[in-house]
Design an enzyme around this catalytic site. Structure first.
Site, PDB file in Angstrom:
ATOM      1  N   GLY A  33      43.837  41.074  58.644  1.00 20.70           N
ATOM      2  CA  GLY A  33      43.970  41.401  60.061  1.00 20.70           C
ATOM      3  C   GLY A  33      42.893  42.395  60.458  1.00 20.70           C
ATOM      4  O   GLY A  33      42.163  42.905  59.613  1.00 20.70           O
ATOM      5  N   LEU A  34      42.813  42.649  61.736  1.00 25.78           N
ATOM      6  CA  LEU A  34      41.813  43.582  62.257  1.00 25.78           C
ATOM      7  C   LEU A  34      42.018  44.991  61.720  1.00 25.78           C
ATOM      8  O   LEU A  34      43.128  45.358  61.310  1.00 25.78           O
ATOM      9  CB  LEU A  34      41.869  43.613  63.782  1.00 25.78           C
ATOM     10  CG  LEU A  34      41.429  42.352  64.530  1.00 25.78           C
ATOM     11  CD1 LEU A  34      41.791  42.466  66.009  1.00 25.78           C
ATOM     12  CD2 LEU A  34      39.931  42.122  64.362  1.00 25.78           C
ATOM     13  N   SER A  35      40.963  45.783  61.753  1.00 27.39           N
ATOM     14  CA  SER A  35      41.080  47.204  61.424  1.00 27.39           C
ATOM     15  C   SER A  35      42.067  47.843  62.395  1.00 27.39           C
ATOM     16  O   SER A  35      41.985  47.631  63.610  1.00 27.39           O
ATOM     17  CB  SER A  35      39.707  47.879  61.560  1.00 27.39           C
ATOM     18  OG  SER A  35      39.805  49.262  61.303  1.00 27.39           O
ATOM     19  N   GLY A  36      43.024  48.583  61.874  1.00 25.03           N
ATOM     20  CA  GLY A  36      44.015  49.229  62.726  1.00 25.03           C
ATOM     21  C   GLY A  36      45.257  48.399  62.993  1.00 25.03           C
ATOM     22  O   GLY A  36      46.178  48.850  63.668  1.00 25.03           O
ATOM     23  N   SER A  37      45.309  47.191  62.421  1.00 24.15           N
ATOM     24  CA  SER A  37      46.469  46.320  62.657  1.00 24.15           C
ATOM     25  C   SER A  37      47.697  46.768  61.861  1.00 24.15           C
ATOM     26  O   SER A  37      48.826  46.408  62.194  1.00 24.15           O
ATOM     27  CB  SER A  37      46.129  44.864  62.322  1.00 24.15           C
ATOM     28  OG  SER A  37      45.765  44.734  60.958  1.00 24.15           O
ATOM     29  N   GLY A  38      47.476  47.537  60.794  1.00 22.05           N
ATOM     30  CA  GLY A  38      48.599  48.044  60.009  1.00 22.05           C
ATOM     31  C   GLY A  38      48.693  47.481  58.605  1.00 22.05           C
ATOM     32  O   GLY A  38      49.724  47.615  57.945  1.00 22.05           O
ATOM     33  N   LYS A  39      47.634  46.856  58.120  1.00 26.91           N
ATOM     34  CA  LYS A  39      47.646  46.217  56.790  1.00 26.91           C
ATOM     35  C   LYS A  39      48.001  47.200  55.675  1.00 26.91           C
ATOM     36  O   LYS A  39      48.904  46.944  54.884  1.00 26.91           O
ATOM     37  CB  LYS A  39      46.279  45.592  56.482  1.00 26.91           C
ATOM     38  CG  LYS A  39      45.839  44.512  57.440  1.00 26.91           C
ATOM     39  CD  LYS A  39      44.475  43.953  57.089  1.00 26.91           C
ATOM     40  CE  LYS A  39      43.358  44.987  57.145  1.00 26.91           C
ATOM     41  NZ  LYS A  39      43.183  45.611  58.473  1.00 26.91           N
ATOM     42  N   SER A  40      47.274  48.296  55.602  1.00 27.03           N
ATOM     43  CA  SER A  40      47.492  49.266  54.519  1.00 27.03           C
ATOM     44  C   SER A  40      48.870  49.916  54.627  1.00 27.03           C
ATOM     45  O   SER A  40      49.554  50.112  53.610  1.00 27.03           O
ATOM     46  CB  SER A  40      46.407  50.352  54.544  1.00 27.03           C
ATOM     47  OG  SER A  40      45.146  49.788  54.260  1.00 27.03           O
ATOM     48  N   SER A 107      39.124  41.081  55.487  1.00 25.65           N
ATOM     49  CA  SER A 107      38.743  39.727  55.033  1.00 25.65           C
ATOM     50  C   SER A 107      38.611  38.774  56.222  1.00 25.65           C
ATOM     51  O   SER A 107      39.429  37.880  56.392  1.00 25.65           O
ATOM     52  CB  SER A 107      39.729  39.196  53.984  1.00 25.65           C
ATOM     53  OG  SER A 107      41.071  39.348  54.359  1.00 25.65           O
TER      54      SER A 107
END
Length: 198
Positions: A33-40, A107
């Site tokens: 997902g985009l940077s800031g989407s909450g992946k981490s 990615s």
């Protein structure tokens, strides 16, 4: 190019034996997902839940990996591809060791995510699309990167001057703009339980 003098050495303990001992399936949860989407955030919250359930798991995070294994890579399309290829190979080792590996990487290219999927068996790669609008990600901007990208301080930034190719058929979609972290984690956890992966 691989040398002809390198021969694959088979392990005395198999992946299946490791899974039997740990009591659960081993696989990759690929958060994209985009940077800031909450992946981490989601990967770490789910990892905590898995840990509490005595599931052997580990998080590979994009920023953290670039401090070591991939510190020689930049953010050009070629370097991004190599970044994901290396992570795919590392993730495959974790799966072979009988663990659940959670990877949190933008990615952005479908082709690269598919390359990792093809490294693994059919039931070892679960793509999780952390879906969040660009406007919301920019609003959050936890690292101040969107602001820098808009000001021209960062080049090749996904969503601004580089593309993000949305997954077409991810196993799981998490609507992080609408769902809480707890709701998102529970959604993924129930999927894994229903598939009898845990």
């Amino acid at each position: 190019m691989t040398s002809k003098n390198i021969v694959w050495h088979h392990h005395s303990v198999t992946k299946e034996e490791r899974r039997k001992k740990s009591g659960h399936h081993s696989f990759v949860l690929w958060f994209t997902g985009l940077s800031g989407s909450g992946k981490s955030t989601l990967a770490n919250a789910l990892n905590q839940k898995l840990f509490n359930e005595n599931i052997s798991s580990y998080v590979l995070d994009g920023d953290n990996v670039r401090h070591g294994l991939n510190k020689d890579l930049g953010f050009s399309e070629q370097d991004r591809k190599e970044n994901i290829r290396r992570i795919g190979e590392v993730a495959k080792l974790f799966v072979d060791s009988g663990q659940v590996v959670l990877t949190a990487f933008i990615s952005p290219y479908k082709e690269d995510r598919e390359l990792v999927r093809n490294l693994l068996e059919h039931d070892e790669f679960i793509e999780i699309y952390v879906k969040c609008s660009l406007s919301e990600c920019e609003k959050r901007d936890p690292k101040g990167l969107y602001k820098k990208a808009r000001n021209g301080e960062i080049k090749h930034f996904t969503g601004i001057d580089d593309p993000y190719e949305e997954p077409e058929n991810p196993e799981i979609i998490v609507h992080s703009e609408e769902w809480s972290v707890e709701e998102s984690v529970e959604h993924i956890f129930q999927y894994l339980k229903n598939r009898k992966f845990l």
